[in-house]
Design a protein around this motif. Structure first.
Motif, PDB file in Angstrom:
ATOM      1  N   GLY A   9       6.676  12.766 -11.669  1.00  0.00           N
ATOM      2  CA  GLY A   9       7.064  12.861 -10.066  1.00  0.00           C
ATOM      3  C   GLY A   9       8.211  12.362  -9.789  1.00  0.00           C
ATOM      4  O   GLY A   9       9.016  11.978 -10.697  1.00  0.00           O
ATOM      5  N   PRO A  10       8.524  12.474  -8.473  1.00  0.00           N
ATOM      6  CA  PRO A  10      10.140  12.190  -8.084  1.00  0.00           C
ATOM      7  C   PRO A  10      10.370  10.669  -8.062  1.00  0.00           C
ATOM      8  O   PRO A  10       9.417   9.894  -8.012  1.00  0.00           O
ATOM      9  N   PRO A  11      11.493  10.200  -8.226  1.00  0.00           N
ATOM     10  CA  PRO A  11      11.912   8.845  -8.192  1.00  0.00           C
ATOM     11  C   PRO A  11      11.920   8.570  -6.729  1.00  0.00           C
ATOM     12  O   PRO A  11      11.715   9.423  -5.802  1.00  0.00           O
ATOM     13  N   PRO A  12      11.920   7.307  -6.565  1.00  0.00           N
ATOM     14  CA  PRO A  12      11.880   6.881  -4.987  1.00  0.00           C
ATOM     15  C   PRO A  12      12.827   7.620  -4.041  1.00  0.00           C
ATOM     16  O   PRO A  12      13.926   7.846  -4.697  1.00  0.00           O
ATOM     17  N   GLU A  13      12.537   7.824  -2.991  1.00  0.00           N
ATOM     18  CA  GLU A  13      13.408   8.325  -1.938  1.00  0.00           C
ATOM     19  C   GLU A  13      13.710   9.779  -2.189  1.00  0.00           C
ATOM     20  O   GLU A  13      14.549  10.530  -1.496  1.00  0.00           O
TER      21      GLU A  13
ATOM     22  N   LYS B 175       0.849  -1.211  -0.151  1.00  0.00           N
ATOM     23  CA  LYS B 175       0.159  -0.096  -0.055  1.00  0.00           C
ATOM     24  C   LYS B 175       0.804   1.339   0.001  1.00  0.00           C
ATOM     25  O   LYS B 175       1.878   1.439   0.736  1.00  0.00           O
ATOM     26  N   GLY B 176       0.464   2.374  -0.539  1.00  0.00           N
ATOM     27  CA  GLY B 176       1.229   3.429  -0.616  1.00  0.00           C
ATOM     28  C   GLY B 176       2.291   3.476  -1.768  1.00  0.00           C
ATOM     29  O   GLY B 176       2.936   4.317  -2.091  1.00  0.00           O
ATOM     30  N   SER B 177       2.382   2.515  -2.792  1.00  0.00           N
ATOM     31  CA  SER B 177       3.164   2.171  -3.811  1.00  0.00           C
ATOM     32  C   SER B 177       2.929   3.252  -4.874  1.00  0.00           C
ATOM     33  O   SER B 177       1.566   3.442  -5.215  1.00  0.00           O
ATOM     34  N   VAL B 178       3.736   3.701  -5.859  1.00  0.00           N
ATOM     35  CA  VAL B 178       3.517   4.283  -7.022  1.00  0.00           C
ATOM     36  C   VAL B 178       3.731   3.136  -7.994  1.00  0.00           C
ATOM     37  O   VAL B 178       4.471   2.244  -7.951  1.00  0.00           O
ATOM     38  N   ILE B 179       2.570   2.911  -8.813  1.00  0.00           N
ATOM     39  CA  ILE B 179       2.272   1.815  -9.622  1.00  0.00           C
ATOM     40  C   ILE B 179       2.292   2.215 -11.057  1.00  0.00           C
ATOM     41  O   ILE B 179       2.175   3.704 -11.467  1.00  0.00           O
ATOM     42  N   GLY B 180       2.527   1.777 -12.059  1.00  0.00           N
ATOM     43  CA  GLY B 180       2.498   1.890 -13.531  1.00  0.00           C
ATOM     44  C   GLY B 180       3.665   2.913 -13.839  1.00  0.00           C
ATOM     45  O   GLY B 180       3.535   3.931 -14.593  1.00  0.00           O
ATOM     46  N   ALA B 181       4.827   2.856 -13.025  1.00  0.00           N
ATOM     47  CA  ALA B 181       5.914   3.579 -13.314  1.00  0.00           C
ATOM     48  C   ALA B 181       7.172   2.764 -12.872  1.00  0.00           C
ATOM     49  O   ALA B 181       7.050   1.588 -12.308  1.00  0.00           O
ATOM     50  N   LYS B 182       8.214   3.140 -13.166  1.00  0.00           N
ATOM     51  CA  LYS B 182       9.538   2.436 -12.774  1.00  0.00           C
ATOM     52  C   LYS B 182      10.157   3.049 -11.741  1.00  0.00           C
ATOM     53  O   LYS B 182       9.906   4.249 -11.073  1.00  0.00           O
ATOM     54  N   ASP B 183      11.293   2.560 -11.353  1.00  0.00           N
ATOM     55  CA  ASP B 183      11.976   3.069 -10.070  1.00  0.00           C
ATOM     56  C   ASP B 183      13.082   4.136 -10.804  1.00  0.00           C
ATOM     57  O   ASP B 183      13.970   4.537  -9.672  1.00  0.00           O
ATOM     58  N   LYS B 184      13.598   3.813 -11.835  1.00  0.00           N
ATOM     59  CA  LYS B 184      14.740   4.574 -12.551  1.00  0.00           C
ATOM     60  C   LYS B 184      14.422   6.313 -12.818  1.00  0.00           C
ATOM     61  O   LYS B 184      12.887   6.349 -12.725  1.00  0.00           O
ATOM     62  N   THR B 185      15.032   6.966 -13.143  1.00  0.00           N
ATOM     63  CA  THR B 185      14.940   8.351 -13.677  1.00  0.00           C
ATOM     64  C   THR B 185      14.740   8.358 -15.356  1.00  0.00           C
ATOM     65  O   THR B 185      14.884   7.626 -15.992  1.00  0.00           O
ATOM     66  N   GLN B 186      14.049   9.411 -15.714  1.00  0.00           N
ATOM     67  CA  GLN B 186      13.944   9.576 -17.207  1.00  0.00           C
ATOM     68  C   GLN B 186      15.387   9.576 -17.774  1.00  0.00           C
ATOM     69  O   GLN B 186      15.397   8.951 -18.809  1.00  0.00           O
ATOM     70  N   CYS B 187      16.297  10.002 -17.285  1.00  0.00           N
ATOM     71  CA  CYS B 187      17.633  10.102 -17.872  1.00  0.00           C
ATOM     72  C   CYS B 187      18.107   8.631 -18.071  1.00  0.00           C
ATOM     73  O   CYS B 187      18.965   8.341 -19.143  1.00  0.00           O
ATOM     74  N   ASP B 188      17.873   7.751 -17.122  1.00  0.00           N
ATOM     75  CA  ASP B 188      18.215   6.370 -17.289  1.00  0.00           C
ATOM     76  C   ASP B 188      17.869   5.833 -18.551  1.00  0.00           C
ATOM     77  O   ASP B 188      18.409   4.711 -19.203  1.00  0.00           O
ATOM     78  N   GLU B 189      16.489   6.343 -18.962  1.00  0.00           N
ATOM     79  CA  GLU B 189      15.837   5.568 -20.163  1.00  0.00           C
ATOM     80  C   GLU B 189      16.028   6.326 -21.493  1.00  0.00           C
ATOM     81  O   GLU B 189      15.600   5.918 -22.426  1.00  0.00           O
TER      82      GLU B 189
END
Ligand code: SF4
Ligand code: SF4
Ligand code: SF4
Ligand code: FES
Lengths: 148, 321
Positions: free
Chosen positions: B264-268, B190-204
């Protein structure tokens, strides 16, 4: 009249981020030399002023700081070479941001303090405390709490 | 056959784009209706609020709430749908972080009303009429929602199970999430961001990056001749890729526009704008306070650039009153 009374009882809360190698040592010197400076400051030691993420500053305001003081080594003296320059650049941009958010720019200050500048540190804290006392309490915390 | 899910989609302070992103499932809508009853969806169905009020608590399996919370109607529906739903998803940047409507937190209610009802170029209002939540007419009392001073995210009003980011979310991500729920897959905490990844845009991002990102000034996209290949930052144009979660397929940069941070922001990362502000300031190629200030003068609007979708979600939440 009422304002006057408030001014008297208002004790500014200041968060100071001090780099380990120069400024913290400078503050330490002020302490060991028994120099008097205002008790308003709560010191957070960081390894380098370049470590002061803008998030730290915003969190300090959120938690109720009336002023935030960042101190690092003088130009060319940073233990990590570039940290204080990075801090300087972030500081200028952060100021522009807090002004847009309605926070008085004087509530945030960056100064260079070397390991031998105990007296300068004490003077800086007193001056900054005075400035914040003139500005009065920061409204940031209350603003966040009444957000509805 | 498995029982069908009850699905609801609602818009708070929204532009409609999120609902359209749900419509954009195109023929997959058949997949959706094969597995779900659409029980409430104002853009497409004529279900009334009172029909929702009559549903038993927890009757809706999944609600996608898009839009921010700006007025009493948004808040009422957020609370109602929370009660009626097993899973409540903050769908899109507005519900997740306040989004574009959240930019209004740079003003207060009085300022907004003055601008909209008295000053705007397209307004003629000689009697200085302002919206009244309650108004008596001969037929009875009329009621409209109360306009709040602040724009809030959905999670600032009710308990939210998941966040599906984007302005609007990539439709493919929605379908993936939906099918995962239908197939009874293990859902993230619960509370997770779903439908997105944990990396940043720059990584992709496929654009060419070097280690040298130092610049003397920042430019608006129209001020450069984009070569279509080099990282925007290295061309002096602010791109929010470094402080933005991936998942959209870097769709703006793929379309030759810099990322504006809607995922939005990446995790952490607690405060997306602060992270971005830090990254941008560090790029300034000078150690001299005056030169630095000059470079910063070219960052015309830090709030609007670094917090375009996230003022209510940010540490400060709104401009000081
Ligand atoms: S997130 Fe974007 S597309 Fe969705 S309602 Fe808000 S502004 Fe519209
Ligand atoms: S900053 Fe923008 S253009 Fe550069 S790599 Fe990141 S997403 Fe791509
Ligand atoms: S590239 Fe950035 S602004 Fe564009 S859709 Fe993706 S996250 Fe949003
Ligand atoms: S170590 Fe003092 S500013 Fe970097």
């Amino acid at each position: 009249m009422e304002n006057k009374v408030n001014e008297k009882i208002f004790k500014p809360k200041i968060v100071g981020f001090l780099c380990n190698w120069c400024s913290y040592t400078g503050a330490d010197l002020a302490g060991t030399s028994r120099m008097k400076y205002d008790e308003s400051i709560r010191v957070v030691r960081v390894m380098c002023s370049g470590r002061v993420d803008p998030t730290f500053v915003l969190k300090a305001f959120k938690e109720g700081a009336d002023g935030v003081l960042i101190c690092g080594c003088h130009p060319r003296d940073c233990h990590y070479h570039e940290g204080n320059y990075k801090c300087l650049r972030r500081y200028h941009l952060l100021k522009k941001y807090i002004i847009q958010m309605g926070i008085e720019p004087d509530r945030l200050r960056l100064e260079w303090i070397s390991a031998s500048e105990g007296a300068e540190f004490a003077k800086l804290v007193n001056e900054f405390t005075q400035k914040i006392a003139e500005l009065g309490p920061s409204k940031v915390k209350q603003n966040i709490e009444t957000f509805s | 056959m498995k029982p069908k899910l009850n699905l609801a989609v609602y818009w708070g302070a929204a532009c409609g784009g999120c609902c359209v992103s749900v419509l954009d499932v195109h023929e997959k809508l058949f997949t959706i209706v094969e597995h779900a009853n659409l029980v409430f969806w104002p853009i497409a169905l004529d279900t009334k609020y009172k029909d929702v009020e009559q549903m038993p608590d927890g009757f809706i399996d999944l609600t996608l709430y898009n839009g921010a919370v700006r007025n009493s109607e948004n808040e009422h529906l957020a609370k109602l749908l929370r009660k009626k739903s097993k899973i409540l998803v903050a769908y899109g940047s507005c519900a997740h972080m306040g989004g574009i409507p959240g930019l209004a937190n740079l003003f207060n209610k009085e300022e907004i009303f003055k601008r909209v009802y008295f000053e705007s170029e397209s307004t003629i209002n000689p009697d200085q009429v302002l919206p009244q939540p309650h108004y008596k007419v001969s037929e009875g009392e009329l009621e409209i929602p109360e306009f709040y001073n602040d724009v809030r995210t959905l999670a600032q009003v009710v308990d939210v199970d998941y966040y599906l980011p984007g302005c609007p979310p990539q439709t493919e991500r929605l379908v993936e999430v939906f099918l995962a729920i239908v197939n009874g897959e293990q859902l993230p905490p619960k509370g997770s961001v779903i439908g997105a990844k944990d990396k940043t845009q720059c990584d992709e991002c496929k654009r060419k990056k070097s280690d040298n990102k130092l610049v003397k000034e920042f430019k608006r996209p129209w001020q450069i001749k984009d070569d279509g290949e080099t990282c925007f930052l290295e061309q002096g144009v602010i791109c929010c890729g470094p402080a933005t979660r991936s998942g959209c397929g870097v769709r703006c940069v793929e379309g030759n526009a810099p990322c504006r941070g809607c995922y939005g922001p990446p995790p952490e990362v607690a405060d997306p704008g602060a992270k971005m502000l830090s990254a941008i300031a560090t790029m300034i190629d000078s150690n001299d306070p005056n030169e630095i200030q000059k470079a910063i003068d070219t960052v015309v609007d830090p709030v609007g650039t670094f917090y375009r979708y996230s003022i209510p979600f940010s540490i400060l939440r709104r401009k000081l009153l």
